[in-house]
Design a protein around this motif. Structure first.
Motif, PDB file in Angstrom:
ATOM      1  N   SER A   1      75.022  80.260  18.634  1.00 32.59           N
ATOM      2  CA  SER A   1      73.836  79.734  19.363  1.00 32.59           C
ATOM      3  C   SER A   1      73.562  80.235  20.715  1.00 32.59           C
ATOM      4  O   SER A   1      74.503  79.850  21.813  1.00 32.59           O
ATOM      5  N   TYR A   2      72.901  79.553  21.636  1.00 35.69           N
ATOM      6  CA  TYR A   2      72.367  79.957  22.864  1.00 35.69           C
ATOM      7  C   TYR A   2      73.076  79.167  23.505  1.00 35.69           C
ATOM      8  O   TYR A   2      73.854  79.424  24.114  1.00 35.69           O
ATOM      9  N   TYR A   3      73.217  78.054  23.274  1.00 38.12           N
ATOM     10  CA  TYR A   3      73.957  76.887  23.893  1.00 38.12           C
ATOM     11  C   TYR A   3      75.501  77.568  24.185  1.00 38.12           C
ATOM     12  O   TYR A   3      75.818  77.077  24.774  1.00 38.12           O
ATOM     13  N   ASP A   4      76.327  77.521  22.575  1.00 37.78           N
ATOM     14  CA  ASP A   4      77.429  78.053  22.682  1.00 37.78           C
ATOM     15  C   ASP A   4      77.775  79.452  23.563  1.00 37.78           C
ATOM     16  O   ASP A   4      78.729  78.786  24.147  1.00 37.78           O
ATOM     17  N   ALA A   5      77.168  79.992  23.304  1.00 39.98           N
ATOM     18  CA  ALA A   5      77.358  81.186  24.429  1.00 39.98           C
ATOM     19  C   ALA A   5      77.217  81.081  25.295  1.00 39.98           C
ATOM     20  O   ALA A   5      78.318  81.334  26.515  1.00 39.98           O
ATOM     21  N   ILE A   6      76.315  80.119  26.343  1.00 40.96           N
ATOM     22  CA  ILE A   6      76.336  79.423  27.228  1.00 40.96           C
ATOM     23  C   ILE A   6      77.701  79.343  27.975  1.00 40.96           C
ATOM     24  O   ILE A   6      78.425  79.054  28.617  1.00 40.96           O
ATOM     25  N   ASP A   7      78.162  78.114  27.591  1.00 45.12           N
ATOM     26  CA  ASP A   7      79.065  76.999  27.331  1.00 45.12           C
ATOM     27  C   ASP A   7      80.283  78.370  27.254  1.00 45.12           C
ATOM     28  O   ASP A   7      81.037  77.777  27.866  1.00 45.12           O
ATOM     29  N   LEU A   8      80.565  78.774  26.533  1.00 41.79           N
ATOM     30  CA  LEU A   8      82.118  80.317  26.454  1.00 41.79           C
ATOM     31  C   LEU A   8      81.569  80.820  27.734  1.00 41.79           C
ATOM     32  O   LEU A   8      82.354  80.762  28.532  1.00 41.79           O
ATOM     33  N   TRP A   9      80.620  81.072  28.147  1.00 47.05           N
ATOM     34  CA  TRP A   9      80.616  81.923  29.628  1.00 47.05           C
ATOM     35  C   TRP A   9      80.704  81.538  30.775  1.00 47.05           C
ATOM     36  O   TRP A   9      81.933  81.528  31.194  1.00 47.05           O
ATOM     37  N   LEU A  10      80.595  79.254  30.770  1.00 48.18           N
ATOM     38  CA  LEU A  10      80.705  78.825  31.556  1.00 48.18           C
ATOM     39  C   LEU A  10      82.385  78.347  31.866  1.00 48.18           C
ATOM     40  O   LEU A  10      82.572  78.629  32.632  1.00 48.18           O
TER      41      LEU A  10
ATOM     42  N   ARG B   1      62.939  78.780  27.525  1.00 51.51           N
ATOM     43  CA  ARG B   1      62.235  78.581  26.687  1.00 51.51           C
ATOM     44  C   ARG B   1      62.188  77.043  26.169  1.00 51.51           C
ATOM     45  O   ARG B   1      62.457  76.999  24.723  1.00 51.51           O
ATOM     46  N   ASN B   2      61.895  76.230  27.264  1.00 48.75           N
ATOM     47  CA  ASN B   2      61.633  74.679  26.571  1.00 48.75           C
ATOM     48  C   ASN B   2      62.991  74.398  25.778  1.00 48.75           C
ATOM     49  O   ASN B   2      62.853  73.590  25.088  1.00 48.75           O
ATOM     50  N   GLY B   3      64.061  74.813  26.289  1.00 46.63           N
ATOM     51  CA  GLY B   3      64.906  73.419  25.805  1.00 46.63           C
ATOM     52  C   GLY B   3      65.762  74.263  24.783  1.00 46.63           C
ATOM     53  O   GLY B   3      66.525  74.054  24.284  1.00 46.63           O
ATOM     54  N   LEU B   4      65.283  76.469  24.090  1.00 48.14           N
ATOM     55  CA  LEU B   4      66.559  76.659  23.384  1.00 48.14           C
ATOM     56  C   LEU B   4      67.320  77.082  23.641  1.00 48.14           C
ATOM     57  O   LEU B   4      68.135  77.597  22.912  1.00 48.14           O
ATOM     58  N   GLY B   5      67.546  78.178  24.619  1.00 49.82           N
ATOM     59  CA  GLY B   5      68.006  78.446  25.762  1.00 49.82           C
ATOM     60  C   GLY B   5      67.663  80.148  25.680  1.00 49.82           C
ATOM     61  O   GLY B   5      67.326  80.394  24.909  1.00 49.82           O
ATOM     62  N   ASP B   6      68.947  80.572  26.264  1.00 53.32           N
ATOM     63  CA  ASP B   6      68.705  82.190  26.815  1.00 53.32           C
ATOM     64  C   ASP B   6      69.979  82.503  26.905  1.00 53.32           C
ATOM     65  O   ASP B   6      71.000  81.990  27.451  1.00 53.32           O
TER      66      ASP B   6
ATOM     67  N   TRP C   1      55.871  83.081  29.556  1.00 51.55           N
ATOM     68  CA  TRP C   1      56.390  83.128  28.440  1.00 51.55           C
ATOM     69  C   TRP C   1      54.645  83.693  28.131  1.00 51.55           C
ATOM     70  O   TRP C   1      53.936  83.273  28.528  1.00 51.55           O
ATOM     71  N   THR C   2      54.263  84.348  27.272  1.00 55.73           N
ATOM     72  CA  THR C   2      52.908  84.461  26.031  1.00 55.73           C
ATOM     73  C   THR C   2      52.739  83.293  25.610  1.00 55.73           C
ATOM     74  O   THR C   2      53.747  82.307  24.809  1.00 55.73           O
ATOM     75  N   GLY C   3      51.371  83.284  25.569  1.00 56.84           N
ATOM     76  CA  GLY C   3      51.127  81.795  23.923  1.00 56.84           C
ATOM     77  C   GLY C   3      51.912  80.086  25.177  1.00 56.84           C
ATOM     78  O   GLY C   3      51.846  80.554  26.935  1.00 56.84           O
ATOM     79  N   ASN C   4      50.876  79.368  25.381  1.00 59.44           N
ATOM     80  CA  ASN C   4      51.265  78.027  25.982  1.00 59.44           C
ATOM     81  C   ASN C   4      52.328  76.863  25.357  1.00 59.44           C
ATOM     82  O   ASN C   4      52.145  76.164  25.763  1.00 59.44           O
ATOM     83  N   MET C   5      53.243  77.975  24.451  1.00 60.98           N
ATOM     84  CA  MET C   5      53.672  76.903  23.487  1.00 60.98           C
ATOM     85  C   MET C   5      55.694  76.196  24.969  1.00 60.98           C
ATOM     86  O   MET C   5      56.215  75.755  24.800  1.00 60.98           O
ATOM     87  N   TYR C   6      55.344  77.412  25.982  1.00 60.15           N
ATOM     88  CA  TYR C   6      56.950  77.359  27.049  1.00 60.15           C
ATOM     89  C   TYR C   6      56.173  77.440  27.972  1.00 60.15           C
ATOM     90  O   TYR C   6      54.909  77.512  28.678  1.00 60.15           O
ATOM     91  N   VAL C   7      56.905  76.534  28.793  1.00 61.23           N
ATOM     92  CA  VAL C   7      56.422  76.555  30.482  1.00 61.23           C
ATOM     93  C   VAL C   7      57.328  77.403  30.972  1.00 61.23           C
ATOM     94  O   VAL C   7      58.320  78.100  30.496  1.00 61.23           O
ATOM     95  N   PRO C   8      57.166  77.757  32.278  1.00 63.01           N
ATOM     96  CA  PRO C   8      57.928  79.166  32.938  1.00 63.01           C
ATOM     97  C   PRO C   8      59.067  78.992  32.836  1.00 63.01           C
ATOM     98  O   PRO C   8      59.766  77.401  33.298  1.00 63.01           O
ATOM     99  N   ASP C   9      60.202  80.180  32.580  1.00 56.96           N
ATOM    100  CA  ASP C   9      61.399  80.114  32.895  1.00 56.96           C
ATOM    101  C   ASP C   9      61.181  80.385  35.142  1.00 56.96           C
ATOM    102  O   ASP C   9      61.319  81.060  34.662  1.00 56.96           O
ATOM    103  N   VAL C  10      61.725  79.685  36.033  1.00 57.43           N
ATOM    104  CA  VAL C  10      62.146  80.036  37.357  1.00 57.43           C
ATOM    105  C   VAL C  10      63.143  79.041  38.045  1.00 57.43           C
ATOM    106  O   VAL C  10      63.405  78.335  37.514  1.00 57.43           O
ATOM    107  N   ILE C  11      64.094  80.190  38.946  1.00 58.79           N
ATOM    108  CA  ILE C  11      64.982  79.382  39.503  1.00 58.79           C
ATOM    109  C   ILE C  11      63.973  78.661  40.677  1.00 58.79           C
ATOM    110  O   ILE C  11      63.593  79.471  41.331  1.00 58.79           O
ATOM    111  N   PRO C  12      65.166  77.809  40.441  1.00 54.32           N
ATOM    112  CA  PRO C  12      64.746  76.761  42.007  1.00 54.32           C
ATOM    113  C   PRO C  12      65.257  76.925  42.599  1.00 54.32           C
ATOM    114  O   PRO C  12      65.552  78.600  43.396  1.00 54.32           O
TER     115      PRO C  12
END
Length: 170
Positions: free
Chosen positions: A77-86, A127-132, A141-152
């Motif tokens: 999963s995206y979360y597992d890939a992120i955890d492997l990277w971390l 992606r609204n908590g789906l991970g990437d 993101w296109t459409g209104n289902m996602y909020v923008p992803d932005v670096i703080p």
């Protein structure tokens, strides 16, 4: 006119490392560059007084850094890939994320500093908590289902950000 006419990803990497070294030197840090190809974990060591920090530099000319793509597949999963990277990164390493998109040749690119944990947490909210697999500087993101992803904004390179990070990696 914006120019991003790097010939190869190697050129992006060299430019990103050079910009990062310059910025740390500009604010009074000693900078040591690792020599040779495929250095493990970090590219630069910075020091000022008793403060020492390892810095891994990642450059981009397209608006994002594909940090976890090699870990993601149909069984991971995206979360597992992120955890492997971390898990591959020391909590004492700081990342310098250098973004060249939409910068002219005479401009310094945007540079962000973040810990591996901060990056992983932000990637999991993408992606609204789906991970990437890509950490994106500013993606609407296109459409209104996602909020923008932005670096703080507080990740922007600054002396106060360096102090904050050196205190957190001790």
């Amino acid at each position: 006119m914006s120019t991003n006419s790097f010939d190869t990803s190697w050129h992006v990497s060299v430019a990103a490392e050079s910009i990062t070294a310059y910025l740390f030197a500009r604010v009074g840090y000693d900078v040591s560059v690792q020599y040779g190809a495929n250095q493990p974990e970090y590219d630069l060591m910075i020091a000022k007084g008793d403060t020492v920090m390892k810095v891994s530099v990642k450059g981009s000319k397209d608006g994002g850094w594909a940090l976890t793509a090699k870990y993601k597949n149909s069984e991971v999963s995206y979360y597992d890939a992120i955890d492997l990277w971390l898990a591959k990164h020391s909590k004492k390493t700081v990342f310098s994320l250098v973004q060249f998109i939409n910068t002219d040749i005479y401009e310094i690119p945007r540079v962000y500093l973040a810990t591996p944990n901060e990056i992983a947490n932000l990637m999991k909210t993408a992606r609204n908590g789906l991970g990437d697999t890509v950490l994106r500087e500013n993606k609407t993101w296109t459409g209104n289902m996602y909020v923008p992803d932005v670096i703080p904004k507080d990740w922007l390179f600054s002396e106060s950000r360096i102090i904050q990070l050196t205190n957190s990696v001790k």
